[in-house]
Design a protein around this motif. Structure first.
Motif, mmCIF file in Angstrom:
data_model
loop_
_atom_site.group_PDB
_atom_site.id
_atom_site.type_symbol
_atom_site.label_atom_id
_atom_site.label_comp_id
_atom_site.label_asym_id
_atom_site.label_seq_id
_atom_site.Cartn_x
_atom_site.Cartn_y
_atom_site.Cartn_z
ATOM 1 N N GLN A 157 0.968 -1.124 -0.126
ATOM 2 C CA GLN A 157 -0.043 -0.179 -0.414
ATOM 3 C C GLN A 157 1.019 1.281 0.541
ATOM 4 O OE1 GLN A 157 -3.799 1.174 -0.013
ATOM 5 N NE2 GLN A 157 -3.991 2.381 1.500
ATOM 6 N N SER A 199 -5.140 -3.165 3.367
ATOM 7 C CA SER A 199 -6.442 -1.861 3.326
ATOM 8 C C SER A 199 -6.951 -2.348 1.696
ATOM 9 C CB SER A 199 -5.147 -1.199 2.474
ATOM 10 O OG SER A 199 -5.948 0.648 2.589
ATOM 11 N N VAL A 200 -8.158 -2.184 1.360
ATOM 12 C CA VAL A 200 -9.035 -2.627 0.267
ATOM 13 C C VAL A 200 -9.453 -1.995 -0.253
ATOM 14 C CG1 VAL A 200 -11.323 -4.070 -0.407
ATOM 15 C CG2 VAL A 200 -10.296 -4.328 2.441
ATOM 16 N N GLN A 201 -9.230 -2.069 -1.707
ATOM 17 C CA GLN A 201 -8.781 -1.464 -2.415
ATOM 18 C C GLN A 201 -9.825 -1.032 -3.445
ATOM 19 O OE1 GLN A 201 -6.482 1.048 -3.595
ATOM 20 N NE2 GLN A 201 -5.500 1.312 -0.980
ATOM 21 N N ASN A 202 -10.253 0.303 -3.980
ATOM 22 C CA ASN A 202 -11.530 -0.259 -5.042
ATOM 23 C C ASN A 202 -12.648 -1.329 -4.867
ATOM 24 O OD1 ASN A 202 -10.487 1.088 -7.475
ATOM 25 N ND2 ASN A 202 -9.669 -0.615 -8.958
ATOM 26 N N SER A 203 -12.841 -1.101 -3.963
ATOM 27 C CA SER A 203 -14.150 -1.306 -3.137
ATOM 28 C C SER A 203 -15.650 -0.440 -2.916
ATOM 29 C CB SER A 203 -14.107 -2.053 -1.397
ATOM 30 O OG SER A 203 -14.746 -2.108 -1.047
ATOM 31 N N PRO A 204 -17.395 -0.979 -3.594
ATOM 32 C CA PRO A 204 -16.819 -2.176 -4.190
ATOM 33 C C PRO A 204 -16.601 -2.559 -5.537
ATOM 34 C CG PRO A 204 -18.588 -1.134 -3.806
ATOM 35 C CD PRO A 204 -18.023 -0.271 -3.991
ATOM 36 N N MET A 255 -7.172 4.996 8.390
ATOM 37 C CA MET A 255 -7.257 5.460 6.820
ATOM 38 C C MET A 255 -7.345 4.575 6.173
ATOM 39 S SD MET A 255 -3.675 7.210 5.330
ATOM 40 C CE MET A 255 -1.894 5.506 5.508
ATOM 41 N N GLY A 256 -8.605 5.071 4.703
ATOM 42 C CA GLY A 256 -8.734 4.212 3.977
ATOM 43 C C GLY A 256 -7.907 4.405 2.459
ATOM 44 N N PRO A 257 -8.290 3.590 1.497
ATOM 45 C CA PRO A 257 -7.044 2.761 0.672
ATOM 46 C C PRO A 257 -6.935 3.710 -0.167
ATOM 47 C CG PRO A 257 -9.722 2.831 -0.326
ATOM 48 C CD PRO A 257 -9.873 3.050 1.551
ATOM 49 N N ASN A 258 -7.507 5.387 -0.359
ATOM 50 C CA ASN A 258 -6.946 6.698 -0.660
ATOM 51 C C ASN A 258 -5.303 6.751 -0.471
ATOM 52 O OD1 ASN A 258 -9.392 6.598 -1.860
ATOM 53 N ND2 ASN A 258 -7.652 6.036 -3.842
ATOM 54 N N GLN A 318 -13.522 0.323 6.692
ATOM 55 C CA GLN A 318 -12.148 1.160 6.199
ATOM 56 C C GLN A 318 -11.991 1.177 4.534
ATOM 57 O OE1 GLN A 318 -8.946 -0.203 9.179
ATOM 58 N NE2 GLN A 318 -7.505 1.006 7.793
ATOM 59 N N SER A 319 -11.808 0.038 4.284
ATOM 60 C CA SER A 319 -12.189 -0.412 2.234
ATOM 61 C C SER A 319 -13.151 1.134 1.863
ATOM 62 C CB SER A 319 -12.523 -1.717 2.100
ATOM 63 O OG SER A 319 -13.713 -1.970 2.056
ATOM 64 N N GLN A 320 -13.907 1.830 2.751
ATOM 65 C CA GLN A 320 -14.732 2.559 2.002
ATOM 66 C C GLN A 320 -14.580 4.351 2.717
ATOM 67 O OE1 GLN A 320 -16.927 1.812 -0.331
ATOM 68 N NE2 GLN A 320 -16.392 -0.389 0.233
ATOM 69 N N LYS A 349 -13.306 6.529 1.212
ATOM 70 C CA LYS A 349 -13.247 6.650 0.821
ATOM 71 C C LYS A 349 -13.371 8.152 0.066
ATOM 72 C CE LYS A 349 -13.754 3.882 -1.854
ATOM 73 N NZ LYS A 349 -13.430 2.190 -3.330
#
Lengths: 1124, 636
Positions: free
Chosen positions: A488, A568-573, B320-323, B475-477, B479
């Motif tokens: 990440q 860290s989950v990306q591009n979800s959903p 912290m989220g994915p971005n 957490q994934s949301q 953003k």
């Protein structure tokens, strides 16, 4: 409308009636003499006098004459018959020939003469006309250059082919075969040039028209037809913004005038980029008032693309294909770990209040001795080279009645990503058929289909490049270097490896399906020779079918203290979006064309044409979040699903146009030339009262070289052509108009998650809003453009040297602009576009040709050069608060693209410099910092020190563009070089291209920033006057050139070897055994080298999108052209 | 062959005859007839107006303006409520709200002019309510202008162009007093006509009343506290309101607030007397209950069409989220110290040192806050408090020196210098090198949510923001442009505070007519009770307007209202006079894993100085250029 057409047709007929007794055109096969004589009588007004039995005994005749005198006509008519004639007043008397004395020897036998016609390099020439002067009969060579014709001894054979010098050969007694190498004709005067709604001999052209033919186009190998035209046509400006596969992003105009109208095979079509260059016969550009016949869309000039048509003869199959490798042209690389830490420390120390470096000597040592790893993100994502290939198979042939040109093409271009997930492929087919249905009716049917697909990862290329540049070289590709755990990234959470792989982060697919068709029927009217009636109908349909897959994936960080991976989950959903655009266009035309030469000296051409077209576009899109890990819409769930349309004016529209075109060309003894044309044009985009416009144009030409005094002067005849031309006309453009005369609303209102949303949420449901289209403007109309052009065409030494120069002036008025700047904000409305502004563009373009042969060496040089600049004559704007601002903000009577900037006062090379500076400096100034020019000399640097420093236009529009083509052939070898350049162009870059460590401390910088002013000892306090400095190109990290300053502007002038191609033609006799008639193999390179002052990036690459656009490419390829 | 000839002629005839019409209606434009003929159309029109309503919510910052993404330099980092990595000092709005305001006003005026032509399509009651609602929107917009610029040009009809002369469009500014009177009159119309209920996200009668209490309170404050004057040539006072008008406006504010009583109430669904945990949970939930009786006027969001990024910008670093955004708002110790239930020195500052001047040691970081007011926990994430099921780890570093005999402060009191490097292990950024403690356990030097010394994507004050953060968001949301919790623009607590302040001002102005002091006392205590704060014991405790001001700052903190309050009270220039805000840094002692807190001035030396001319903002210069009769505010 219809009445007007009828009146015009009647007028044309009238003209014909007056020219009654002039010339005769006849085409009859196997006709009785009675019939032929009747026709001659009708056309000429002469009466025949003969005995019936004389004629019936004579049998049938073939006759083919065009604009012939009465004598010529009769000579041909009676040439093989035992008849002769005499003319008394208006009467023709037909009588028996006096019996000829018997020949001394047997009458020379009529024999079948065969032969092969080749070009200077020994390549067979197809389509060469061979005519027996005595019998008038003719034939043409087939694809192998072979012909056969009947001739008797003593007959003269005339061998002609466009672009070659005409040859005459006398058939000698025993001769059975004629093998001939034709010499290239240097003179282009007899060549035809495609003009609006027709063609014209180059010598007769009075407008500013330039063109190139296929042979010149295909020397450049590129996926985009536009890029193959760069530098080859004077006045046509092509700037390639990116080489991203499938993007076709070019800045493209004629004489710097804005987007031109593109007409492909008579139909306005905008897909010029996707055409297969091998299908193109020629490209012409109408630079001046000669475009006016395109009416309300003509103001920026017109590009006419003509595709190939079939040639009579047996099937000629041609395969041409190439395979090449691309590398980026000017894509800077980011720093390695040492460089990154060096610049970070510089930035931290760059603090006048005392700074502390982030990285210690231990950190540097760890990377130097390898105990810590440096991560090269560039090479992890960008391939070393990436392939590109193109294959086309064409078939051409036909008989007397029908000819065909068929082509199948395939193109594949890989992008620069190592993942291979960015690429483009295209299939195209074309069928152009011409068929004579009857003696008088000809059918033309063109069908073209293009399928193309662009694949890319879910992230756009520019975003991936941005991410590569910013990625920290201390950050690993994978957390804890474990390939199962993508890291990440610490900058925006991105990892360019994830972004560049479709199988990780998803993809985008852009599909285009383009169908283009046209049918034309031409009817040679029976009662008036030279008068054609033509009906034309075209239907095009384009589908854009796009699919976007956003795929969920994980990235990780590694926590050393607890030995755990944090996900860290990306591009979800995950989600799927689809877009569908349906774009049909239709166009129909009816035209009457009349062409005649009266008395051998008065050339007349007339055209009346009615045209109407409908263009429309509709679309919708939908997206769903996915329940299943299946990349199909069906796998979606109902949560947050969306369906809507793009309501913007480029995606949802219906526009109709109607126009009446008239044109009259007159030439007197090919010496005095005149053309008048007009278009009466209507567009649905305007209110009824302002819907119709009249766009007249006129041009004159004077071929001084045809004047007797010139032709009789020994001193002058070396100039075989000298023509003065002038044209003036009124043109229009309706591109920007969009129903501003209606009070209404855009619905759904455009909205943006980044800015103003497109609606409101009430009771938990989203309600689309409307947005007012603003105050209507009932008087809206197109802008008009008045174009004046004066030019000289010259040719000397029979084409050894050709020269064309044009000067032009274009005044536009009624340019659309908003009165926003003048209208107080309290009005609170979006103002409509109004026809407010005026501007003037002036410039010149020139073309010089030289073509010659020295022994076996043939060569040519072509230079094109164009310059143009636009000045605002009136620009709507508000009055500023004071006279300085009024002067500064004023755009009236100023050139466009003027860039205000601080001047460059050099650099402060030492603290002494800084202490002695006469301008007030902030206390954090360091050696190496830019010394801005104190332009007004008041001892301080502020906004008032900015002055008009440079010319910058974005997208880039250099004021000067030029090209130099050098070609040559020797024996089987041929070489073609195209140098292309631009000048008078400045560029300014921002974000990462101007600021190292842009955005955050974790962001890396581009490697060029290592070349900076810095203390010799990196740990030394830069503010210590005793610190020893090393100078460099950039200042010490932390100093950024002010945006509007000379130091942030670079000269974008360049000259580059756009194309080099070396070919070898394998002699035909070697190959004929395997059924191959000719093979040419070649190596080609594109953008091989560039000379420019611009550092680090490609000079054509625009600064828009902060310079992150996918770069241009350099490529080398090899290929072959095989004739079967 | 003849047949071909005829076909050709037919083809030609078709080509001529198939006449294309030039009368083509645009496919992408709709007109009044489509809009004003159905309630759906009216709703669409309102959707536009509400989407433009100048609500300073999740998508606003003074640096970026309204309806924006990437909300850096958020409002609380300008008021002193918080510090932010992107905010380096005091500022005024850099995006000037003017043209968009008059755009919305035009839409309202157009609506009011056009609707009467189409009334036959609708129920008469609906029409009246819509007219009221349009007046509310117009008043809201004018108030947004008045609080920025003072008196502004008042436009009540659609200005025509080009049918009218350009010069007729040069509308001069009205006096500030007339502007507020106009707002009051529009709101009176709204109150009279609006129905008692409306869709969520739209105003009803009480929203108009509540809003009137806010606007009139502002007008009263200007009349009372403002010192700036600006007159035009006709002696209209464009900046400032005569002080004798203060009472009138306070009375109007008071009356409007009273009107709301009985129709809305404080949110106490999960509240229990004496139960601090329940009070904390109640206060958190208040911001996420769309059926809250406290919500008077809200702005709703809905993914994916209308979204914001509040959580992405503001979650603690470890969430912290994915971005990669986080921690944009770090509440200052100055803010935290306003709350009840903390150990405090006599001067009101937090007590982190023992009597000998050594650091107090705690077993964990939450110990010092064990008695904190529930409202504080619901507003600010304290170091070590729970959020999203995890303890939010905020630690500045590890103290490796000896604790024998106590630990003396790391730097002198009031110092702005950096921490020494001896005896301290710190982290430059989030990629931490584990440190091995004497007991051989490994630990990161700084907390997972900071504080890092070379990287500001972490808590910078020892605290992180809690209010409005969505605890249920995975957490994934977390953003940007992915959040859709509702913004509460007016809630009943504000009405109570408006009422208390107006009442107290009326009381101090010697107004009779009601027991204003008693009223204010009751109002404040209602707010305090719900917050779990200490109650005032008697009306006489209410002896200073500052008590009400402080209550307002606590209750409405981080709701983007405080900057305007500090401005209308005209105290911001005094608070931000070369000010450095204070922070509280937790350190772990390596030897015994205990914690101490170092209280200091902001490490990054962000000095705040509010320029008094900012009390009136600059009218955009290009507007002045276009309208010669517009007079610029003083100082620009």
């Amino acid at each position: 409308m219809r009445l007007a057409a009828v009146l015009l047709i009647a007028a044309t007929l009238q003209i014909h009636a007056e020219g009654h007794a002039q010339k005769i055109s006849l085409s009859e096969k196997n006709a009785s003499l009675q019939k032929v004589f009747k026709a001659i009588q009708k056309q000429s007004g002469f009466h025949f006098f003969y005995k019936d039995e004389l004629l019936s005994a004579a049998g049938k005749v073939d006759i083919e004459v065009r604009n012939a005198s009465i004598e010529e006509t009769l000579d041909q008519c009676l040439r093989d018959l035992p008849l002769t004639y005499s003319i008394i007043e208006k009467t023709i008397i037909i009588k028996q020939k006096a019996a000829l004395p018997p020949p001394a020897v047997d009458l020379a036998p009529t024999a079948e003469i065969t032969g092969v016609i080749k070009d200077q390099d020994g390549r067979p020439l197809a389509g060469v006309n061979i005519r027996n002067k005595r019998t008038g009969k003719g034939t043409a060579t087939n694809a192998e250059g072979r012909f056969s014709i009947t001739a008797s001894t003593g007959d003269e054979l005339e061998i002609t082919s466009v672009g070659y010098q005409t040859e005459t050969i006398k058939v000698s007694g025993a001769q059975q075969t004629i093998d001939l190498s034709m010499k290239v004709s240097a003179s282009e005067l007899e060549n035809s040039v495609v003009i609006a709604y027709g063609t014209q001999k180059k010598k007769a052209v009075t407008g500013a028209v330039s063109s190139v033919t296929n042979a010149e186009i295909v020397t450049t190998k590129n996926e985009n037809l536009l890029n193959t035209l760069t530098g080859k046509i004077a006045g046509l400006r092509v700037i390639q913004n990116t080489a991203e596969p499938g993007n076709f992003d070019n800045t493209f105009n004629i004489r710097g005038l804005g987007n031109p109208l593109i007409v492909v095979d008579g139909v306005p079509r905008d897909n010029i980029m996707r055409l297969d260059p091998n299908d193109i016969e020629s490209v012409s550009i109408l630079k001046d008032a000669s475009a006016a016949v395109y009416g309300v869309r003509s103001a920026n000039g017109v590009v006419l693309v003509t595709t190939k048509r079939g040639r009579k003869g047996t099937l000629a199959l041609t395969y041409s294909g190439n395979y090449g490798w691309q590398i980026p042209s000017g894509l800077p690389k980011p720093l390695d770990a040492i460089g990154y830490m060096t610049l970070v420390n510089q930035q931290k120390l760059h603090n006048v209040n005392g700074g502390v470096p982030t990285y210690t000597q231990n950190d540097f040592d760890a990377y130097k001795n390898g105990s810590k790893k440096n991560y090269d993100w560039y090479n992890a994502v960008i391939a070393k080279s990436f392939p590109q290939t193109q294959h086309t198979l064409t078939a051409s042939g036909g008989n007397d009645n029908t000819t065909y040109f068929l082509s199948v093409g395939y193109m594949y271009q890989d992008g620069m990503l190592k993942s291979g997930d960015l690429n483009y492929k295209r299939f195209s087919v074309r069928s152009n058929i011409t068929s004579r249905l009857t003696n008088r009716i000809t059918l033309d049917l063109n069908i073209n289909g293009i399928l193309d697909t662009k694949n890319q990862p879910n992230s756009d290329a520019w975003w991936i490049i941005r991410s590569i540049w910013r990625q920290n070289p201390l950050d690993p590709f994978y957390a804890n270097d474990d390939p199962a755990h993508l890291f990440q990234g610490t900058v925006d959470g991105t990892n360019p490896i994830s972004l560049s792989h479709s199988d990780i982060s998803g993809y985008k697919i852009y599909n285009n399906k383009i169908f283009q068709s046209s049918i034309a029927l031409t009817y040679k009217l029976p009662f008036i020779e030279g008068l054609n009636l033509k009906g034309f109908y075209s239907y095009d349909y384009q589908v854009k079918d796009n699919k976007f897959y956003q795929k969920q994936f994980n990235q990780y960080t590694y926590d050393q203290a607890s030995n755990t991976y944090n996900k860290s989950v990306q591009n979800s959903p995950s989600s799927i979006s689809r877009e569908f655009f349906s774009i049909p266009n239709s166009l129909s035309q009816v035209s009457l064309n009349y062409s005649h030469v009266f008395g051998g000296i008065h050339n007349l051409d007339a055209l009346v044409l009615l045209e109407q077209s409908t263009r429309s576009s509709d679309n919708f899109y939908g997206s769903r979040q996915l329940s299943l890990a299946v990349d199909q819409l069906l796998a979606g769930n109902s949560l947050n699903q969306q369906v809507n349309v793009y309501p913007n004016k480029d995606s949802l529209y219906k526009i109709t146009n109607r126009g009446l075109v008239g044109r009259l060309n007159y030439g007197f003894k090919s010496r005095y030339l005149a053309e008048f044309s007009f278009r009466y044009d209507g567009s649905s985009k305007f209110p009824p009262a302002h819907r119709w416009g009249f766009f007249p144009a006129a041009s004159l030409g004077w071929r001084i070289s045809e004047e007797p005094f010139w032709m009789n002067s020994n001193a002058l005849t070396f100039i075989n052509n000298l023509k003065l031309r002038a044209s003036y006309g009124k043109l229009g453009d309706d591109r920007d108009a969009n129903y501003q005369f209606i009070t209404g609303y855009n619905y759904p209102a455009s909205g943006d998650n980044n800015r103003h949303p497109g609606g409101s949420v009430f009771d938990g449901a989203f309600v689309n809003a409307l947005s007012s289209t603003g105050i209507p403007n009932p008087n809206l109309t197109w802008y008009t453009s008045k174009t004046f052009d004066v030019g000289i065409d010259a040719e000397a030494w029979k084409g050894l040297l050709g020269f064309t120069v044009d000067f032009f002036n274009r005044d536009r008025s009624g340019l659309l602009d908003y009165r926003t700047l003048s209208l107080p904000g309290v009005v609170g409305a979006i103002l409509p576009l109004e026809n407010l502004n005026t501007d003037r563009t002036q410039g010149f373009d020139l073309e010089v040709n030289h073509r010659n042969h020295i022994g076996k060496l043939g060569y040519f040089v072509k230079v094109t050069f164009s310059y143009s600049r636009t000045m605002m004559r009136y620009k709507e704007q508000a009055k500023a608060g004071n006279s300085y601002l009024n002067w500064r903000n004023n755009l009236n009577n100023r050139y466009t693209g003027i860039y205000w900037a601080f001047g460059d006062g050099g650099r402060y090379s030492s603290f002494n410099d800084i202490y002695n500076s006469h301008v007030a400096l902030s206390r954090n100034t360091l050696p190496g910092d830019y010394a801005l020019l104190d332009w007004n000399g008041d001892g301080q640097i502020d906004d008032l020190d900015q002055y008009p420093y440079a010319y910058i236009n974005d997208p880039a529009a250099p004021l000067i563009q030029y090209g130099i083509t050098i070609g040559g052939s020797f024996k089987g070898f041929d070489l073609n070089l195209l140098f292309q350049g631009a000048a008078k162009n400045q560029v300014a870059y921002f974000e990462q291209l101007n600021t190292p460590l842009w955005g955050s401390d974790r962001s890396s910088a581009l490697s060029q920033f290592m070349d900076d002013y810095h203390p010799l000892d990196p740990t030394a306090d830069p503010y210590d006057p005793n610190t020893v400095w090393v100078s460099g190109h950039f200042p010490y990290t932390g100093t950024v050139p002010p945006t509007n300053s000379a130091v942030n502007i670079q000269n974008g002038a360049y000259i580059r070897l756009k194309t080099v191609e070396l070919g070898y033609t394998i002699p035909g006799n070697i190959l004929s055994k395997i059924g191959v008639k000719g093979v040419r193999i070649y190596g080609n390179a594109y953008n091989l080298f560039t000379i420019t002052k611009l550092k680090y990036v490609d000079p054509e690459h625009p600064s828009s999108t902060y310079g992150y656009l996918y770069p241009l490419n350099k490529s080398v390829s090899c290929g072959a052209v095989v004739n079967f | 062959m003849k047949i071909i000839k005829y076909l050709t002629i037919l083809f030609l005839a078709c080509a001529i005859n198939a006449c294309t019409k030039l009368e083509v209606a645009p496919t992408n434009i709709i007109q009044d007839n489509d809009v004003f003929t159905s309630t759906g159309g009216i709703q669409i029109y309102f959707a536009r107006m509400y989407s433009e309503l100048p609500i300073e919510d999740f998508r606003y910052s003074p640096a970026r303006g309204l309806n924006m993404f990437w909300i850096i330099s958020p409002f609380p980092a300008v008021t002193g409520e918080a510090l932010s990595r992107d905010q380096r000092g005091a500022m005024t709005e850099s995006v000037l709200y003017w043209g968009d305001a008059y755009g919305l006003i035009r839409e309202v005026n157009y609506f009011l002019q056009t609707l009467p032509k189409y009334v036959s399509n609708f129920d008469a009651g609906d029409v009246q309510s819509w007219i009221g609602e349009a007046h509310f929107i117009r008043a809201f917009t004018y108030f947004s202008l008045a609080k920025r610029y003072g008196g502004v040009p008042i436009v009540t009809n659609v200005l025509e162009y080009p049918t009218k002369e350009l010069s007729s469009l040069d509308v001069p500014r009205s006096s500030e007093e007339k502007t507020y009177d106009f707002i009051a009159s529009d709101l009176d119309t709204a109150i009279a006509k609006l129905s008692e209920t409306n869709q969520q996200g739209r105003a009803n009668k009480y929203a108009a009343a509540a809003f009137k209490s806010r606007a009139m309170l502002y007008a009263g404050s200007i009349a009372k506290y403002n010192q700036v004057s600006l007159f035009d040539d006709s002696h209209n006072r464009l900046c400032g309101i005569p002080s004798d008008k203060a009472v009138t406006y306070f009375k109007a504010a008071y009356d409007a607030a009273v009107m709301v009583e009985g129709h809305y109430s404080l949110y106490k669904k999960a509240w229990a007397a004496g139960d601090k945990e329940a009070q904390y949970q109640n206060y958190v939930k208040m911001f996420f209950d769309n059926e809250s009786p406290e919500n008077i006027f809200v702005k709703q969001y809905l993914y994916p069409q209308s979204v914001h990024g509040y959580d992405a910008y503001n979650v603690p670093r470890q969430c912290m989220g994915p971005n990669g955004y986080s921690s944009e708002v770090s509440p200052t110790l100055n803010f935290v110290e306003m709350f009840d239930g903390l150990p405090k020195n006599p001067d009101g500052t937090i007590q982190n040192l023992d009597a000998t001047g050594k650091y107090k040691l705690f077993d964990n970081t939450m110990d010092i806050f064990s008695n904190a007011e529930p409202r504080l926990r619901a507003t600010v994430i304290l170091p070590g408090d729970m959020f999203k099921g995890q303890s939010i780890e905020i630690r500045r570093g590890i103290y490796t020196g000896s604790s024998a005999g106590g630990i003396s402060p790391l730097i002198p009191a009031g110092a702005t210098i950096q921490y020494p490097t001896t005896n301290l292990v710190q982290s430059a950024n989030g990629s931490q090198q584990a440190y091995t403690l004497p007991d051989n356990t490994t630990i990161n030097p700084a907390g997972a949510s900071g504080t890092f010394f070379a990287d500001e994507t972490c808590s910078q004050t020892g605290f992180s923001i809690r209010k409005y953060l969505d605890e249920s968001l995975p957490q994934s949301q977390v953003k940007e442009n992915n959040e859709d919790q509702t913004w509460i623009e007016i809630r009943y607590a504000e009405v109570l505070l408006n009422r208390a302040e107006a009442a107290f001002e009326l009381y101090t102005a010697g107004q009779s007519g009601a027991d204003y002091l008693g009223d204010a006392f009751t109002d404040i205590n209602q707010v305090r009770e719900r917050a779990g704060a200490d109650l005032l014991t008697a009306p006489t405790d209410l002896n200073d307007i500052k008590i009400i001001q402080k209550e307002r700052r606590k209750e409405l903190g981080f709701e983007n209202k405080i900057w305007w309050d500090l401005k209308r009270w005209r105290i911001l220039d005094k608070e931000q006079n070369n000010a450095l805000y204070r922070v509280m840094m937790p350190f772990m002692v390596a030897e015994n894993k205990k914690y101490f807190f170092d209280v200091r001035k902001d490490e990054k030396n962000r000095y705040y100085s509010f320029d008094p001319k900012w009390y009136y903002e600059q009218i955009p210069t290009d507007e002045i250029n276009k309208s010669p009769s517009l007079k610029q505010n003083p100082g620009y």
